[in-house]
Design a protein around this motif. Structure first.
Motif, PDB file in Angstrom:
ATOM      1  N   MET B   1       9.686   0.498   2.158  1.00 23.38           N
ATOM      2  CA  MET B   1       9.159   0.519   0.792  1.00 23.38           C
ATOM      3  C   MET B   1      10.207  -0.024  -0.178  1.00 23.38           C
ATOM      4  N   PRO B   2      10.409  -1.352  -0.273  1.00 20.60           N
ATOM      5  CA  PRO B   2      11.512  -1.884  -1.068  1.00 20.60           C
ATOM      6  C   PRO B   2      11.403  -1.517  -2.539  1.00 20.60           C
ATOM      7  N   ALA B   3      10.177  -1.367  -3.065  1.00 22.40           N
ATOM      8  CA  ALA B   3      10.016  -1.072  -4.485  1.00 22.40           C
ATOM      9  C   ALA B   3      10.733   0.225  -4.860  1.00 22.40           C
ATOM     10  N   HIS B   4      10.980   1.063  -3.885  1.00 25.95           N
ATOM     11  CA  HIS B   4      11.496   2.400  -4.199  1.00 25.95           C
ATOM     12  C   HIS B   4      12.957   2.576  -3.799  1.00 25.95           C
ATOM     13  N   SER B   5      13.567   1.487  -3.182  1.00 28.14           N
ATOM     14  CA  SER B   5      14.841   1.712  -2.509  1.00 28.14           C
ATOM     15  C   SER B   5      16.049   1.561  -3.428  1.00 28.14           C
ATOM     16  N   LYS B   6      16.183   2.475  -4.363  1.00 32.94           N
ATOM     17  CA  LYS B   6      17.433   2.518  -5.125  1.00 32.94           C
ATOM     18  C   LYS B   6      18.496   3.212  -4.271  1.00 32.94           C
ATOM     19  N   PRO B   7      19.792   2.885  -4.470  1.00 30.81           N
ATOM     20  CA  PRO B   7      20.819   3.503  -3.615  1.00 30.81           C
ATOM     21  C   PRO B   7      20.884   5.000  -3.837  1.00 30.81           C
ATOM     22  N   ASP B   8      21.142   5.752  -2.750  1.00 28.97           N
ATOM     23  CA  ASP B   8      21.270   7.204  -2.876  1.00 28.97           C
ATOM     24  C   ASP B   8      22.472   7.525  -3.766  1.00 28.97           C
ATOM     25  N   PRO B   9      22.328   8.456  -4.713  1.00 30.73           N
ATOM     26  CA  PRO B   9      23.486   8.834  -5.531  1.00 30.73           C
ATOM     27  C   PRO B   9      24.498   9.573  -4.650  1.00 30.73           C
ATOM     28  N   PRO B  10      25.810   9.456  -4.961  1.00 34.31           N
ATOM     29  CA  PRO B  10      26.797  10.177  -4.149  1.00 34.31           C
ATOM     30  C   PRO B  10      26.596  11.673  -4.301  1.00 34.31           C
ATOM     31  N   ALA B  11      26.825  12.445  -3.211  1.00 30.34           N
ATOM     32  CA  ALA B  11      26.593  13.887  -3.237  1.00 30.34           C
ATOM     33  C   ALA B  11      27.524  14.557  -4.228  1.00 30.34           C
ATOM     34  N   MET B  76      17.632  16.205   8.329  1.00 28.77           N
ATOM     35  CA  MET B  76      16.561  15.647   7.511  1.00 28.77           C
ATOM     36  C   MET B  76      16.582  14.128   7.611  1.00 28.77           C
ATOM     37  N   GLY B  77      17.781  13.546   7.729  1.00 26.52           N
ATOM     38  CA  GLY B  77      17.892  12.101   7.939  1.00 26.52           C
ATOM     39  C   GLY B  77      17.227  11.697   9.256  1.00 26.52           C
ATOM     40  N   ALA B  78      17.464  12.511  10.308  1.00 29.80           N
ATOM     41  CA  ALA B  78      16.871  12.209  11.620  1.00 29.80           C
ATOM     42  C   ALA B  78      15.346  12.315  11.560  1.00 29.80           C
ATOM     43  N   TYR B  79      14.864  13.271  10.791  1.00 30.07           N
ATOM     44  CA  TYR B  79      13.417  13.441  10.603  1.00 30.07           C
ATOM     45  C   TYR B  79      12.828  12.193   9.941  1.00 30.07           C
ATOM     46  N   ALA B  80      13.531  11.703   8.897  1.00 30.44           N
ATOM     47  CA  ALA B  80      13.057  10.480   8.230  1.00 30.44           C
ATOM     48  C   ALA B  80      13.159   9.285   9.169  1.00 30.44           C
ATOM     49  N   ASP B  81      14.203   9.266  10.005  1.00 28.49           N
ATOM     50  CA  ASP B  81      14.355   8.160  10.956  1.00 28.49           C
ATOM     51  C   ASP B  81      13.213   8.159  11.971  1.00 28.49           C
ATOM     52  N   ALA B  82      12.708   9.353  12.318  1.00 25.64           N
ATOM     53  CA  ALA B  82      11.632   9.434  13.312  1.00 25.64           C
ATOM     54  C   ALA B  82      10.404   8.659  12.842  1.00 25.64           C
ATOM     55  N   VAL B  83      10.110   8.730  11.560  1.00 20.82           N
ATOM     56  CA  VAL B  83       8.941   8.004  11.065  1.00 20.82           C
ATOM     57  C   VAL B  83       9.236   6.504  10.984  1.00 20.82           C
ATOM     58  N   THR B  84      10.495   6.160  10.709  1.00 23.46           N
ATOM     59  CA  THR B  84      10.867   4.736  10.702  1.00 23.46           C
ATOM     60  C   THR B  84      10.653   4.131  12.086  1.00 23.46           C
ATOM     61  N   SER B  85      11.095   4.854  13.136  1.00 24.87           N
ATOM     62  CA  SER B  85      10.868   4.366  14.517  1.00 24.87           C
ATOM     63  C   SER B  85       9.382   4.249  14.799  1.00 24.87           C
ATOM     64  N   GLU B 128      16.944  15.429  -0.468  1.00 26.63           N
ATOM     65  CA  GLU B 128      15.592  15.197  -0.985  1.00 26.63           C
ATOM     66  C   GLU B 128      15.188  13.730  -0.857  1.00 26.63           C
ATOM     67  N   ALA B 129      16.177  12.816  -0.942  1.00 24.28           N
ATOM     68  CA  ALA B 129      15.852  11.394  -0.770  1.00 24.28           C
ATOM     69  C   ALA B 129      15.367  11.141   0.654  1.00 24.28           C
ATOM     70  N   ALA B 130      16.012  11.806   1.646  1.00 19.32           N
ATOM     71  CA  ALA B 130      15.584  11.650   3.044  1.00 19.32           C
ATOM     72  C   ALA B 130      14.186  12.227   3.226  1.00 19.32           C
ATOM     73  N   ARG B 131      13.923  13.380   2.584  1.00 21.68           N
ATOM     74  CA  ARG B 131      12.586  13.958   2.700  1.00 21.68           C
ATOM     75  C   ARG B 131      11.521  13.010   2.131  1.00 21.68           C
ATOM     76  N   ASP B 132      11.817  12.432   0.961  1.00 22.86           N
ATOM     77  CA  ASP B 132      10.870  11.496   0.341  1.00 22.86           C
ATOM     78  C   ASP B 132      10.608  10.310   1.266  1.00 22.86           C
ATOM     79  N   ARG B 133      11.696   9.803   1.866  1.00 20.84           N
ATOM     80  CA  ARG B 133      11.560   8.674   2.782  1.00 20.84           C
ATOM     81  C   ARG B 133      10.643   9.065   3.940  1.00 20.84           C
ATOM     82  N   GLY B 134      10.821  10.269   4.477  1.00 19.48           N
ATOM     83  CA  GLY B 134       9.977  10.741   5.577  1.00 19.48           C
ATOM     84  C   GLY B 134       8.525  10.853   5.151  1.00 19.48           C
ATOM     85  N   TYR B 135       8.288  11.375   3.955  1.00 23.73           N
ATOM     86  CA  TYR B 135       6.910  11.556   3.490  1.00 23.73           C
ATOM     87  C   TYR B 135       6.221  10.215   3.282  1.00 23.73           C
ATOM     88  N   ARG B 136       6.925   9.287   2.595  1.00 32.64           N
ATOM     89  CA  ARG B 136       6.312   7.984   2.330  1.00 32.64           C
ATOM     90  C   ARG B 136       6.029   7.238   3.626  1.00 32.64           C
TER      91      ARG B 136
END
Lengths: 226, 226
Positions: B1-11, B76-85, B128-136
């Motif tokens: 989803m490139p329209a949404h891909s702003k860089p993650d803010p530093p923790a 949560m990153g791995a969860y988002a990666d699962a949908v990417t795969s 939360e950014a990883a969760r959003d990525r997983g949901y989208r």
């Protein structure tokens, strides 16, 4: 199953009139408080609600499991009755589907009952007799529904327990905010139970495995303080 | 989803070397202890396991949610990666089925993760950014799988959450005694997700309803003492 139908032993010897009244009040209070706040609520709160002293409560119900079994004896009877009604349906597949819906509805109506359904109370003879009646009825219902050709042949009594566990997860999470969600889960699962177009499944858990799983639920649901 | 891909803010701003090492040790200890004993374990126990003082822990993670989010950020990153795969699978229906199996397996492997998956951490931006990525990703995967004609047309993103809730119920009850039971539940549910021979279902819960259900899980799973 007439071979198994010995009369239920009495729960306890007859009580004097005021003692019997106290017992009723304690049970009514426990039903309310367990339903509202779960099985781990303090015994003091139940005594307060019943308007009796803690000592009186402990005299009637020496342990928490005694009180839980007494509070849910009627519900466990209703659970066993649900399978009796299902067995009376002239269409066993319809009886099976209505039975799964009914027991899942009972979970949704009362989360305390969900926990109780999956606990064992070896000293509560009437409660356990009702549970046995429910289990034996479910085995017969599954056999009859398979005989019609409509229920998938690999369905087991342990699958009923698995469905209740899955439904408990949905009820616990959505009970307040999306309280009809369990209906969709159960409808999905029943469609998967139909023999038409069903495909092989991973093996079912064994009866002893599921029995241990039910026993295991006890500590985690009755004691939240460790 | 490139329209949404702003860089993650530093923790958080860069840490001195020893502070960074302490942070890593606290996170590793929290991952272990949450996994072993659930999210309600005491902060003191985590500090002990990490070999740091409680004050040091609180300096890095002022609240329990901060610590939980940090401990599960990688998962949560791995969860988002699962949908990417899954989206990369040339057969979207196969990708969908493998995705549901994968995220349910992640629940079975780590009950702490089950709870976390269904909590919101508004201040934990990377989590939360990883969760959003997983949901989208899940929304897109469902759309693609429906387009093949294999996924039932009435399936929604909220149904994925419902499946996770049901799986959580089975994993919680059988994890120790019949740890493969979840595989049978998921296989049953996936058969019911197939478009062939599917029949109408009760309505799906709405997105806002399920979001409130996820928020609601927070207090009941993170605080067992009241």
């Amino acid at each position: 199953m007439p071979a198994h139908s010995k009369p239920d032993p009495p729960a306890q010897p007859p009580l004097r009139k005021d003692a019997a009244r106290n017992r009723e009040r304690i049970i009514a209070a426990a039903q309310l408080v367990f339903c509202e706040r779960g099985l781990s609520v303090s015994i003091e709160d139940i005594a307060d609600r019943a308007g009796v002293g803690v000592a009186t409560l402990y005299r009637r119900f020496p342990t928490r499991p005694d009180l839980i079994a007494a509070a849910f004896e009627a519900k466990m009877g209703a659970y066993a009755d649900a399978v009796t009604s299902a067995l009376a349906d002239p269409d066993p597949w319809n009886g099976f589907c209505r039975y799964i819906e009914r027991i899942c509805a009972m979970q949704a109506e009362d989360q305390g009952f969900t926990d109780v359904l999956t606990l064992t109370f070896p000293t509560a003879t009437q409660f356990e007799a009702a549970r046995d009646r429910g289990y034996r009825g479910a085995v017969k219902l599954i056999r009859n529904a398979k005989a019609t050709g409509h229920l998938r042949q690999d369905f087991t009594a342990e699958d009923v327990v698995m469905i209740l566990m899955a439904n408990a997860g949905v009820v616990a999470a959505t009970g307040d905010t999306a309280p009809q969600t369990w209906r969709r889960l159960v409808a999905l699962l029943l469609q998967a139970c139909a023999a038409e177009n069903c495909r092989p499944l991973p093996p079912a858990p064994s009866g002893p495995q599921m029995y241990r799983a039910l026993q295991r639920l006890g500590p985690t649901t009755t004691t939240t303080d460790d």
